[in-house]
Design an enzyme around this catalytic site. Structure first.
Site, PDB file in Angstrom:
ATOM      1  N   LYS A  68      -5.467 -10.001  -9.757  1.00 28.26           N
ATOM      2  CA  LYS A  68      -6.292 -10.554  -8.683  1.00 28.26           C
ATOM      3  C   LYS A  68      -7.586  -9.744  -8.531  1.00 28.26           C
ATOM      4  O   LYS A  68      -7.543  -8.512  -8.550  1.00 28.26           O
ATOM      5  CB  LYS A  68      -5.487 -10.480  -7.378  1.00 28.26           C
ATOM      6  CG  LYS A  68      -6.264 -10.956  -6.188  1.00 28.26           C
ATOM      7  CD  LYS A  68      -5.540 -10.663  -4.888  1.00 28.26           C
ATOM      8  CE  LYS A  68      -6.397 -11.169  -3.772  1.00 28.26           C
ATOM      9  NZ  LYS A  68      -6.786 -10.372  -2.725  1.00 28.26           N
ATOM     10  N   LYS A  75       0.842  -1.204   0.000  1.00 32.25           N
ATOM     11  CA  LYS A  75       0.000   0.000   0.000  1.00 32.25           C
ATOM     12  C   LYS A  75       0.875   1.250   0.000  1.00 32.25           C
ATOM     13  O   LYS A  75       0.597   2.201  -0.737  1.00 32.25           O
ATOM     14  CB  LYS A  75      -0.971  -0.017   1.174  1.00 32.25           C
ATOM     15  CG  LYS A  75      -2.067  -1.043   0.939  1.00 32.25           C
ATOM     16  CD  LYS A  75      -3.214  -0.945   1.895  1.00 32.25           C
ATOM     17  CE  LYS A  75      -4.315  -1.918   1.488  1.00 32.25           C
ATOM     18  NZ  LYS A  75      -4.814  -2.738   2.585  1.00 32.25           N
ATOM     19  N   LYS A 122     -11.338  -5.079  -4.918  1.00 27.81           N
ATOM     20  CA  LYS A 122     -11.952  -3.759  -4.930  1.00 27.81           C
ATOM     21  C   LYS A 122     -10.919  -2.694  -5.310  1.00 27.81           C
ATOM     22  O   LYS A 122     -11.203  -1.772  -6.061  1.00 27.81           O
ATOM     23  CB  LYS A 122     -12.478  -3.505  -3.509  1.00 27.81           C
ATOM     24  CG  LYS A 122     -13.151  -2.187  -3.321  1.00 27.81           C
ATOM     25  CD  LYS A 122     -14.517  -2.172  -3.934  1.00 27.81           C
ATOM     26  CE  LYS A 122     -14.911  -0.738  -4.213  1.00 27.81           C
ATOM     27  NZ  LYS A 122     -15.842  -0.613  -5.303  1.00 27.81           N
TER      28      LYS A 122
END
Ligand code: TRP
Length: 321
Positions: free
Chosen positions: A189, A110, A192
């Protein structure tokens, strides 16, 4: 055996969630003591829109109930309805080394994508450890991306037990290799965060649009196709048994196959697969009081288990005086 896993309500639940987690959890409840929960504290690390979080949390509850989670047979709850987990997180924080958290892949990913890290994101694995240890779970079915988090939970449990005496059960991750990665419509993958999901309960026109935009290669109709590298094949396979997969493989290898035809079949397959659950889902959507009652009862039952482990941990570290 106690089986436990949770899902983040960071968007509408999709086929990746269903095949990697929900379907397996619903099966586990037949023969095991199941803890299944909607992970809204964790979702706060990335979701900053209250209405969006509320809506997706509520709909995640409904999706699970519609698909067959039985709140009488299992512990089914929303994470924040069992606030004991935050106290355990604090206790565990004090034996969790910074180095362990700095090595977490999901945190590093992230940060490398430019997401500005807050303390919640950094401490995410400690909250997840508390989620698992608070209930004495033995087995944690998760996708491959969560394996490291379960290993961190094991490290934390072992260290706690070593320092303060045997309080926690050291859990195992349960990862199904054949389901390790469920591709999204772009082949990455399904997630969201990549905006490539196919929602379980999307209206048919939306579902159609998504399916039609599944990325395939540019082979012409007359060429044989390669099922091994095809997202469309991988997604369709989720709904097929061994014989069905074999048949589809043969169609791929025979010239004449049009991806567009396969997409239309897949659309109908997905639609029909979830058809039996749609009515129950609609009924629940229109009865929010019932859903809230079910979730509050789930939390009440779950808190009794949580309090037992929390009390032992408080005692072990010397908070009770
Ligand atoms: N981190 C998990 C995910 O994003 C969700 C999660 C939170 C979880 N707590 C958990 C999964 C405890 C299993 C057990 O998928």
């Amino acid at each position: 055996m106690r089986v436990l896993s949770g899902i983040q309500p960071s968007g509408a639940l999709h086929l990746g969630n269903y095949f990697a987690m929900m379907k397996r959890m619903i099966e586990f409840q037949k023969n095991h003591e199941l803890f299944c929960f909607i992970v809204n504290y964790h979702a706060l690390t990335t979701v900053k829109d209250a209405d969006y979080l509320r809506k997706n949390t509520f709909e995640a509850c409904i999706d699970f109930l519609a698909l067959g989670i039985d709140p009488e047979k299992s512990y089914f709850y929303v994470q924040s309805d069992v606030p004991e987990v935050t106290e355990l997180t604090w206790i565990l924080s004090n034996i969790t080394e910074m180095g362990l958290l700095k090595r977490a892949h999901s945190y590093k990913d992230k940060v490398s994508k430019g997401i500005e890290a807050n303390h919640g994101l950094f401490a995410y694995p400690v909250l997840m450890a508390a989620d698992i240890l608070l209930y004495g779970a033995n087995l944690v079915p998760v996708g491959r991306d969560q394996k490291q988090h379960v290993e961190m939970t094991r490290d934390i449990a072992i260290k706690f037990n070593h320092n303060f005496g045997e309080v926690f059960i050291v859990p195992e991750a349960d990862i199904q290799d054949d389901l390790a990665t469920i591709p999204g419509i772009d082949g990455q993958k399904m997630s969201k965060s990549y905006d490539n999901t196919i929602e379980i309960f999307a209206p048919k026109n939306v579902l159609k649009k998504k399916i039609m935009s599944i990325v395939t290669d540019a082979k012409s109709i007359d060429e044989p196709k390669d099922p091994k590298i095809c997202n469309l094949f991988a997604l369709y396979s989720l709904f097929l048994d061994q014989a069905g997969k074999q048949e589809l493989t043969e169609r791929y290898l025979t010239p004449g196959l049009r991806y567009g035809d396969i997409k239309k079949e897949l659309l109908e397959t997905i639609w029909n697969y979830f058809e039996p659950y749609r009515e129950k889902r609609n009924n629940l959507l229109h009865d929010p009081d019932l859903v809230h009652d079910i979730m509050l009862e789930g939390a009440r039952k779950t808190r009794l288990v949580a309090k037992g482990y929390l009390e032992k941990a408080r005692e072990a570290v010397g908070l009770n005086y």
